[in-house]
Motif scaffolding. Structure first.
Motif, PDB file in Angstrom:
ATOM      1  N   GLU A  70     -33.333  49.730 -22.358  1.00  0.00           N
ATOM      2  CA  GLU A  70     -32.801  49.041 -23.533  1.00  0.00           C
ATOM      3  C   GLU A  70     -33.818  49.070 -24.658  1.00  0.00           C
ATOM      4  O   GLU A  70     -35.020  48.911 -24.437  1.00  0.00           O
ATOM      5  CB  GLU A  70     -32.440  47.598 -23.184  1.00  0.00           C
ATOM      6  N   LYS A  71     -33.342  49.260 -25.873  1.00  0.00           N
ATOM      7  CA  LYS A  71     -34.226  49.389 -27.040  1.00  0.00           C
ATOM      8  C   LYS A  71     -35.054  48.135 -27.298  1.00  0.00           C
ATOM      9  O   LYS A  71     -36.175  48.214 -27.768  1.00  0.00           O
ATOM     10  CB  LYS A  71     -33.410  49.722 -28.300  1.00  0.00           C
ATOM     11  N   ASP A  72     -34.500  46.936 -26.997  1.00  0.00           N
ATOM     12  CA  ASP A  72     -35.219  45.706 -27.295  1.00  0.00           C
ATOM     13  C   ASP A  72     -36.024  45.170 -26.107  1.00  0.00           C
ATOM     14  O   ASP A  72     -36.519  44.053 -26.131  1.00  0.00           O
ATOM     15  CB  ASP A  72     -34.267  44.628 -27.805  1.00  0.00           C
ATOM     16  N   CYS A  73     -36.208  45.982 -25.088  1.00  0.00           N
ATOM     17  CA  CYS A  73     -37.020  45.590 -23.940  1.00  0.00           C
ATOM     18  C   CYS A  73     -38.483  45.511 -24.365  1.00  0.00           C
ATOM     19  O   CYS A  73     -38.977  46.386 -25.087  1.00  0.00           O
ATOM     20  CB  CYS A  73     -36.873  46.598 -22.803  1.00  0.00           C
ATOM     21  N   ILE A  74     -39.158  44.455 -23.934  1.00  0.00           N
ATOM     22  CA  ILE A  74     -40.600  44.374 -24.141  1.00  0.00           C
ATOM     23  C   ILE A  74     -41.263  44.221 -22.777  1.00  0.00           C
ATOM     24  O   ILE A  74     -40.654  43.766 -21.824  1.00  0.00           O
ATOM     25  CB  ILE A  74     -41.009  43.239 -25.104  1.00  0.00           C
ATOM     26  N   TRP A  75     -42.509  44.625 -22.693  1.00  0.00           N
ATOM     27  CA  TRP A  75     -43.284  44.563 -21.464  1.00  0.00           C
ATOM     28  C   TRP A  75     -44.363  43.508 -21.647  1.00  0.00           C
ATOM     29  O   TRP A  75     -45.041  43.468 -22.685  1.00  0.00           O
ATOM     30  CB  TRP A  75     -43.907  45.919 -21.172  1.00  0.00           C
ATOM     31  N   ILE A  76     -44.533  42.657 -20.635  1.00  0.00           N
ATOM     32  CA  ILE A  76     -45.472  41.542 -20.759  1.00  0.00           C
ATOM     33  C   ILE A  76     -46.478  41.556 -19.609  1.00  0.00           C
ATOM     34  O   ILE A  76     -46.204  42.048 -18.525  1.00  0.00           O
ATOM     35  CB  ILE A  76     -44.742  40.188 -20.792  1.00  0.00           C
ATOM     36  N   ASN A  77     -47.641  40.981 -19.873  1.00  0.00           N
ATOM     37  CA  ASN A  77     -48.699  40.860 -18.886  1.00  0.00           C
ATOM     38  C   ASN A  77     -48.515  39.533 -18.159  1.00  0.00           C
ATOM     39  O   ASN A  77     -48.792  38.465 -18.704  1.00  0.00           O
ATOM     40  CB  ASN A  77     -50.062  40.911 -19.582  1.00  0.00           C
ATOM     41  N   LEU A  78     -48.013  39.579 -16.933  1.00  0.00           N
ATOM     42  CA  LEU A  78     -47.748  38.360 -16.172  1.00  0.00           C
ATOM     43  C   LEU A  78     -49.033  37.647 -15.772  1.00  0.00           C
ATOM     44  O   LEU A  78     -49.082  36.418 -15.742  1.00  0.00           O
ATOM     45  CB  LEU A  78     -46.928  38.679 -14.921  1.00  0.00           C
ATOM     46  N   ASP A  79     -50.091  38.396 -15.486  1.00  0.00           N
ATOM     47  CA  ASP A  79     -51.354  37.776 -15.092  1.00  0.00           C
ATOM     48  C   ASP A  79     -51.956  36.945 -16.226  1.00  0.00           C
ATOM     49  O   ASP A  79     -52.645  35.972 -15.984  1.00  0.00           O
ATOM     50  CB  ASP A  79     -52.357  38.836 -14.640  1.00  0.00           C
ATOM     51  N   TYR A  80     -51.686  37.340 -17.455  1.00  0.00           N
ATOM     52  CA  TYR A  80     -52.247  36.624 -18.604  1.00  0.00           C
ATOM     53  C   TYR A  80     -51.616  35.241 -18.767  1.00  0.00           C
ATOM     54  O   TYR A  80     -52.193  34.368 -19.399  1.00  0.00           O
ATOM     55  CB  TYR A  80     -52.068  37.466 -19.873  1.00  0.00           C
ATOM     56  N   LEU A  81     -50.448  35.025 -18.179  1.00  0.00           N
ATOM     57  CA  LEU A  81     -49.833  33.696 -18.234  1.00  0.00           C
ATOM     58  C   LEU A  81     -50.687  32.652 -17.526  1.00  0.00           C
ATOM     59  O   LEU A  81     -50.636  31.474 -17.870  1.00  0.00           O
ATOM     60  CB  LEU A  81     -48.434  33.717 -17.615  1.00  0.00           C
ATOM     61  N   ASP A  82     -51.478  33.075 -16.545  1.00  0.00           N
ATOM     62  CA  ASP A  82     -52.390  32.161 -15.848  1.00  0.00           C
ATOM     63  C   ASP A  82     -53.381  31.506 -16.801  1.00  0.00           C
ATOM     64  O   ASP A  82     -53.868  30.419 -16.540  1.00  0.00           O
ATOM     65  CB  ASP A  82     -53.181  32.917 -14.781  1.00  0.00           C
ATOM     66  N   ASN A  83     -53.692  32.161 -17.900  1.00  0.00           N
ATOM     67  CA  ASN A  83     -54.681  31.650 -18.852  1.00  0.00           C
ATOM     68  C   ASN A  83     -54.148  30.530 -19.737  1.00  0.00           C
ATOM     69  O   ASN A  83     -54.915  29.864 -20.413  1.00  0.00           O
ATOM     70  CB  ASN A  83     -55.201  32.783 -19.743  1.00  0.00           C
ATOM     71  N   ARG A  84     -52.824  30.359 -19.755  1.00  0.00           N
ATOM     72  CA  ARG A  84     -52.175  29.330 -20.571  1.00  0.00           C
ATOM     73  C   ARG A  84     -52.593  29.434 -22.049  1.00  0.00           C
ATOM     74  O   ARG A  84     -52.832  28.438 -22.706  1.00  0.00           O
ATOM     75  CB  ARG A  84     -52.465  27.944 -20.024  1.00  0.00           C
TER      76      ARG A  84
END
Length: 116
Positions: A70-84
């Motif tokens: 999908e054109k509006d798909c973005i990729w995110i860093n899940l490990d970075y969520l730990d940093n809040r």
């Protein structure tokens, strides 16, 4: 004690399509536009990574929030969520993917714990 991710420069946190290129956002606030296509970042060894088929950007695994075609798909860093990181959380909320990111984060942690 600071997370290893916080001690590194150039931690990729979000990637998205930018025309025929890729726009990559980093934890220190800057972004870069790559001449490569998003498909060029796909991991070659799919057998080691089972969850959501992430892409590899500068050694960081970024996971798709939607179907990667999908054109509006973005990729995110899940490990970075730990940093809040408040700025990262705000970025995810502004793109309406924060709730998806939290669900993905929890599922990824569950898989990691089961495999430990």
């Amino acid at each position: 004690m600071k997370s290893k991710l916080l001690l590194q420069n150039n931690v990729a946190i979000v990637a998205e399509r930018y025309g025929d290129s890729v726009k990559i956002y980093f934890g220190d606030g800057h972004y870069e536009i790559s001449d490569e296509r998003i498909e060029d970042y796909l991991l070659k060894e799919k057998s080691k990574v089972k969850y959501k088929n992430p892409i590899d950007v500068y050694g960081q695994k970024l996971y798709p929030t939607k179907n990667r075609n999908e054109k509006d798909c973005i990729w995110i860093n899940l490990d970075y969520l730990d940093n809040r990181d408040e700025d990262y959380i705000m970025m995810l909320k502004n793109r309406d993917v924060f709730d998806i990111a939290v669900k993905m984060f929890l599922k990824n942690k569950e898989i990691q714990l089961k495999n430990a």
